[in-house]
Design an enzyme around this catalytic site. Structure first.
Site, short mmCIF file in Angstrom:
data_model
loop_
_atom_site.label_atom_id
_atom_site.label_comp_id
_atom_site.label_asym_id
_atom_site.label_seq_id
_atom_site.Cartn_x
_atom_site.Cartn_y
_atom_site.Cartn_z
N GLY A 514 0.84 -1.20 0.00
CA GLY A 514 0.00 0.00 0.00
C GLY A 514 0.86 1.24 0.00
N GLY A 517 3.50 1.15 2.76
CA GLY A 517 4.55 0.15 2.79
C GLY A 517 4.06 -1.23 2.41
N ASP A 627 -7.32 7.48 5.03
CA ASP A 627 -7.23 6.63 3.84
C ASP A 627 -8.22 5.47 3.95
OD1 ASP A 627 -6.41 5.88 1.37
OD2 ASP A 627 -4.46 5.10 1.98
#
Ligand SMILES: *[C@@H]1O[C@H](CO)[C@@H](O)[C@H](O)[C@H]1NC(C)=O
Ligand SMILES: *[C@@H]1O[C@H](CO)[C@@H](O)[C@H](O)[C@H]1NC(C)=O
Ligand SMILES: *[C@@H]1O[C@H](CO)[C@@H](O)[C@H](O)[C@H]1NC(C)=O
Ligand SMILES: *[C@@H]1O[C@H](CO)[C@@H](O)[C@H](O)[C@H]1NC(C)=O
Ligand SMILES: *[C@@H]1O[C@H](CO)[C@@H](O)[C@H](O)[C@H]1NC(C)=O
Length: 806
Positions: A514, A517, A627
């Site tokens: 993602g 990471g 997010d």
């Protein structure tokens, strides 16, 4: 009666002396290794227990446990000689332990009026002296040492006192008892200071969910692993409900109170409950001036210009290598800065909004001040009169007052090394001559290194650049990882990079990738399956990183992925979290070959809303996810959603404006219009993204793909059009239109009311004007209650806003 006797004879062939009862005017003797009492079910044994080369206690232990765990000791501070010591039951009711020279090392001090008939060890581990009528005139349950057994109460008159070290039964400094206010507590009661550390000393009795109004002071563990106390404290063992398991509640020598269950096939103990999750919460662990550090290993450290007072024993902490006195001038004094450190308690004053220099001045001028803790930012300044309960923590820095003239006491590390090695091997020796024994037994030098130091086989002293004394211990010698013990408890932990590398088999199995990471699957040493995320792009200082992850580590909600630890080493920044079986929502919803049913979709909608509501409103620290998207919603084996990746907004190195939250984080198609503006970020940004996810749950397709690809502006306009369309449909009424929106794979198998509700909530979440969006708590309410009134209100505001946006 005959059967156990036969069994015993069988078990101990030469033991015609092994007894189940000790009759009056008879004795058990230390030389005779077959001379002990045994309970009828054979689980418990009472007899002489070797604690040193020539030192014995009279104890009760668990016959079948691998290490013959002691549950009670008569003479813990006064061991007897290995020759001619004996335990005698006198006819007048007294049970007396005598040493080689006939001196009384311990006695039951029973009233002479009751005549003893016999002593026996009951199946529950209670050693009792009975009279002719079978009445109990004395019992070991009334004078516990460091352990309570099921059905053995702790009362006004009893307390547990920890042992001083592993294998050293003498009284240590930790106590478990009811205090004057009727509250059950754990207390460090050291030679210089005492300090309560459980329940949480920073909270009131009420906040700790205790009561002071029941003065009966009675608490007991029952046979099924349930503990109840008159102050309303209670807990359940991890294996509660199962009867027939041998349990013990022990105040361990490291100051933690733990409940253990015995595995009767292997003889090993499992921890099924413990009072404190993390060792740093325990007070007094490293003595005066000592600092408890949990990384890279559990150990005690001395501050710079200090050294261990007694190199064999951390109880006495560290002593300064300089003299400070009240007639010294400020020029002769300086402050040593210890980052990430705190000494809990003993603040004699508190100031806020002080600069560091002002705080230093206050401490400099006050002769009582030994140092102070200082919190940058708010300028909190706590001068301290004594430095105790030291520990490493991300939240505080310490400045210690030292003299500029450090007298270099000869602390050659090799010398210290020698002492420590000798100490571990030496164990306990009691002189064999009666005179020596008498002289030394009172102030016997129990050779014990403090908890984690006790089991050391290889000890190294190392004087490193900053001048701290490290005492290295065997890597696996975790406080709880004592041989024969297994830890069930699960705590937020700092891992070493090496540990995580081996847990993930050198980052072999990739679970996902993602913006923040790559995530790998791993298995920890204790068998727990975890997801390890290698964070990219983190440029935060260690302190900030540690602080942030500690916040994440404290967040605990069933709809949020639990973070169990982190790694902070050189440039490595990793997060370790629970592994969630069914992977992320996008895989199942958009690409999976398995169809996510309606019931599960609705459950996911509510769960995600609950998780976000918790982050936004209930957490101590307010967390904005930034997010929210199907990739960050994981599903467990029951398709209960767990939100991943929260709390990262502040960790990642992105452009930071105003409210400390990065702007570029967030994913196309899910980002709210205000990203483009300069408005500060609020929780409403997540509400918008959640709205998109809701529509995706209903339609089973990427709404973010429905909207036109292109510049962000265009996307937002496309989303606006979609919302307008849905609003129109809602206004027109009827239910037929929802069929067109609905995921066709469901083949009409869905709850129309719930679907309508989800669409309505989604539309209000997707309001362009963020103040019109509901907050997540309201969203949960709307989804769960289906309150009709809300709909009419919402419909009005929908009409209103659609007018205003045109
Ligand atoms: C006080 O505690 C005892 C023991 O738990 C209990 O039996 C008793 O009912 C309690 N009394 C009150 C007034 O709550
Ligand atoms: C071991 O414990 C179980 C209960 O957990 C019990 O049913 C069983 O009889 C015990 N076995 C022995 C040998 O005591
Ligand atoms: C205080 O310490 C200084 C420096 O170590 C020393 O010279 C002085 O004699 C001490 N004064 C007293 C009263 O101990
Ligand atoms: C420290 O001890 C060593 C020997 O153990 C000796 O050679 C050295 O001179 C001592 N140093 C001081 C400052 O006393
Ligand atoms: C203790 O250690 C020192 C140095 O390592 C050694 O010379 C001495 O023999 C040891 N003493 C005992 C009793 O083992």
């Amino acid at each position: 009666m005959l059967l156990p006797f036969l069994l015993l004879t069988f078990l101990y062939p030469s033991s015609s002396l092994a007894k189940s009862q000790l009759f009056k005017n008879s004795h058990l003797s230390v030389e005779d290794s077959t001379s002990f009492l045994i309970s009828e079910d054979k689980y418990f044994t009472a007899g002489f227990y070797k604690v040193g080369a020539n030192a014995y206690t009279f104890s009760i232990w668990l016959t079948n446990s691998v290490d013959k765990t002691v549950t009670w000791t008569a003479n813990r501070d006064n061991p007897v000689n290995g020759h001619r010591s004996r335990l005698t039951l006198h006819g007048d009711g007294a049970m007396v332990l005598t040493d080689v020279d006939g001196t009384v090392a311990w006695s039951t001090a029973t009233i002479a009026s009751a005549a003893a008939h016999y002593a026996s060890l009951l199946d529950n581990g209670n050693l009792v002296v009975k009279d002719l009528n079978g009445g109990i005139i004395w019992q070991s349950f009334d004078s516990p040492t460091d352990t309570l057994l099921p059905s053995q109460p702790i009362t006004k008159n009893t307390q547990l006192v920890s042992a001083i070290g592993r294998g050293s039964p003498s009284s240590g400094y930790f106590e478990f008892h009811f205090d004057d206010r009727n509250v059950l507590r754990l207390k460090y009661n050291g030679p210089e200071v005492s300090s309560v550390y459980w329940p949480d000393p920073d909270k009131t009795v009420w906040e700790n969910r205790r009561t002071i109004y029941n003065s009966s002071r009675y608490a007991v563990l029952d046979s099924k692993g349930r503990f109840y106390s008159s102050d309303h404290f209670k807990f359940l063992a991890a294996d509660a409900g199962k009867a027939g398991i041998i349990r013990r509640l022990t105040l361990d020598y490291d100051g933690n109170l733990r409940l253990y269950s015995l595995d009767n096939t292997t003889g090993l103990w499992s921890i099924t409950w413990q009072a404190l999750l993390e060792a740093f919460q325990i007070h007094g662990l490293c003595g005066k001036n000592g600092i408890f550090s949990s990384y890279p290993r559990l150990e005690c450290l001395c501050p710079p210009d200090f050294e261990m007072t007694d190199p064999r024993n951390w109880n006495s902490g560290c002593k300064p290598k300089f003299n400070l006195n009240c007639s010294m001038k400020p020029e002769e004094i300086e402050f040593k800065y210890l980052p990430y450190t705190d000494f809990w308690g003993f603040d004699f004053n508190a100031f806020d909004l002080l600069s560091l220099d002002e705080c230093k001045n206050k401490c400099m001028k006050d002769c009582n001040c030994q140092g102070f803790s200082y919190k940058v930012g708010i300028g909190l300044c706590y001068p301290k009169s004594i430095l105790y309960n030291g520990r490493t923590t991300p939240y505080s820095d310490i400045y210690i007052k030292v003299s500029k003239y450090v007298t270099n006491i000869n602390s050659s590390k090799l010398q210290q090394l020698g002492t420590i090695c000798n100490a571990t091997e030496g164990a306990l020796t009691v002189g064999s001559s009666p005179k020596m024994l008498k002289g030394s037994s009172k102030k016997m030098i129990w050779i014990n290194l403090y908890s984690f130091l006790t089991a050391i086989s290889v000890v190294e002293g190392l004087f490193i650049a900053i001048g701290w004394w490290f005492v290295y211990i065997k890597e696996d010698d975790h406080v709880l990882m004592v041989e024969g013990y297994k830890v069930i408890s699960n705590q937020f932990k700092r891992f070493s990079y090496r540990e995580l590398k081996s847990a993930t088999r050198n980052f072999k199995e990739e679970l996902g990738r993602g913006g923040s990471g790559v995530v790998y699957k791993g298995v920890l040493e204790n068998g727990m399956v975890v997801a390890v995320k290698k964070l990219e792009d983190v440029s935060h200082g260690e302190q900030e990183f540690w602080g942030e992850v500690s916040v994440i580590g404290r967040i605990n909600h069933m709809n949020l992925v639990r973070t169990c630890g982190f790694c902070l080493e050189d440039s490595h920044r990793l997060l370790v979290s629970e592994f969630v079986e069914n992977g992320s929502l996008d895989k199942i919803l958009f690409y999976g070959n398995k169809l996510l049913g309606w019931k599960e979709r609705f459950q996911v909608a509510i769960g995600v809303a609950r998780g976000l509501a918790y982050l936004h409103h209930e957490c101590l620290e307010w967390v904005i996810h930034c997010d929210v998207k199907p990739e960050n919603v994981l599903l467990d084996c029951n398709y209960e959603p767990k939100i991943a990746d929260f709390g990262l907004a502040k960790l990642l190195n992105r452009e930071v404006i105003g409210s400390n939250v990065s702007r570029i984080r967030g994913t196309r198609g899910y980002i709210a219009p205000e990203w483009a503006s300069n408005l500060p970020i609020t929780g409403k940004i997540d509400v918008y993204s959640y709205g998109v996810v809701l529509l995706e749950l209903v339609s089973g397709s990427r709404v973010s793909d429905l909207v036109m690809k292109g510049v962000t502006e265009m996307e937002i306009r496309a989303m606006k059009r979609l919302c307008l369309m849905l609003r129109e449909s809602l206004k027109m009424g009827g239910e037929s239109w929802i069929g067109n929106l609905m995921d066709s794979r469901l083949k009409g198998d869905f709850d129309c009311k719930q679907a309508m509700r989800m669409v309505k909530v989604a539309i209000s979440c997707l309001e362009e004007e963020r103040n019109r969006r509901p907050n997540m708590e309201a969203v949960v309410q709307m989804l769960v209650s289906g309150d009709e009134e809300f709909y009419s209100d919402a419909a009005e505001s929908i009409q209103f806003s659609s007018l205003s946006t045109q």
